[in-house]
Design an enzyme around this catalytic site. Sequence first.
Site, mmCIF file in Angstrom:
data_model
loop_
_atom_site.group_PDB
_atom_site.id
_atom_site.type_symbol
_atom_site.label_atom_id
_atom_site.label_comp_id
_atom_site.label_asym_id
_atom_site.label_seq_id
_atom_site.Cartn_x
_atom_site.Cartn_y
_atom_site.Cartn_z
ATOM 1 N N ASP A 85 -3.444 5.967 1.196
ATOM 2 C CA ASP A 85 -3.220 6.446 -0.176
ATOM 3 C C ASP A 85 -3.719 5.037 -1.209
ATOM 4 O OD1 ASP A 85 -0.876 4.943 0.094
ATOM 5 O OD2 ASP A 85 0.432 6.654 -0.596
ATOM 6 N N CYS A 88 -1.307 1.306 1.203
ATOM 7 C CA CYS A 88 -0.642 1.262 2.949
ATOM 8 C C CYS A 88 -0.261 0.006 3.288
ATOM 9 C CB CYS A 88 -1.989 1.737 3.630
ATOM 10 S SG CYS A 88 -3.628 1.085 3.445
ATOM 11 N N HIS A 275 -7.603 0.228 5.555
ATOM 12 C CA HIS A 275 -6.334 0.683 5.941
ATOM 13 C C HIS A 275 -5.602 -0.332 7.000
ATOM 14 C CE1 HIS A 275 -3.623 3.908 6.487
ATOM 15 N NE2 HIS A 275 -3.626 3.726 7.838
#
Length: 284
Positions: A85, A88, A275
């Site tokens: 989101d 992370c 990510h």
Amino acid sequence: MAPLLPFSSQLVMVDTNIAASAPSDQDIMQQMEFIQEEQRKALLVGEKRDISDLVVEYSGGTSTMQAKVKHLAERYKHIRRVRGDGNCFVRAFAFGLLEFLQKEENKERLEAVSKYFNGSFEQLVNEGFSILTEDFWEVLMEELKETQKALDGETTEEERIERTFRNMNDDSISNYVVCYMRFIISAYLKRNAEEYQNFISDNITVHEFCIREVEPMGIECDHLQIISITNSIVDALQASIHIEYLDNSELPHTNHVLFPDSHKPFLYLLYRPGHYDILYKNES
């Protein structure tokens, strides 16, 4: 403490100068809504899973990517996924820190880290942050105090980590901790603006960069933010973080970087473009 307000959603800018055969604006927005809904279904911090999950995920990938994942699987036993989101890295760092401090042998580090964060709020306010940051600070301090109480009691390490897992999946706790960590990162960069100004592009100041890229929720972290949070806490923690980079390079293994390179790591992270997830070493 004031109730947690929902953080504003990110605006999606769509280029209207596209070919007629391309998806319509409505198609794109529907796809974005689908992706965001799928993300909301995921836990903020997932359960610890066997590293074989990662191997399966890349079973259809290139031979180079499969070799890299196999190399990771030889050195790591588990993976803990973190919701993608935009928070992370900070959430993974916060969870990893709290998880590390649950260990009986880390009592002295817990005391030092608690002392650091206890004094951080007053420093933030003195440096121009709003007095309202106290709400976020109180949530983090409560987590550290509860950890100390649990360590002083008759709880097991497994029970203490389970409590941290539950709390870091509670929006009203997890997002406040993440937000306060972002303030810590911002304050460090502003405090050392002269040192980091040359690393910031777009002809903006460090202060402007922090307002735009560091303090808002949902904005991905880059190297500057990673350096800032680890440097901020390293004196108290006496530990680093180790990041494995799983990318499209031709190397048959992942590259890794230690932040900072002066201590043994307390946290291992897997980075894939945009990510971060948490890794756990194969101690054997």
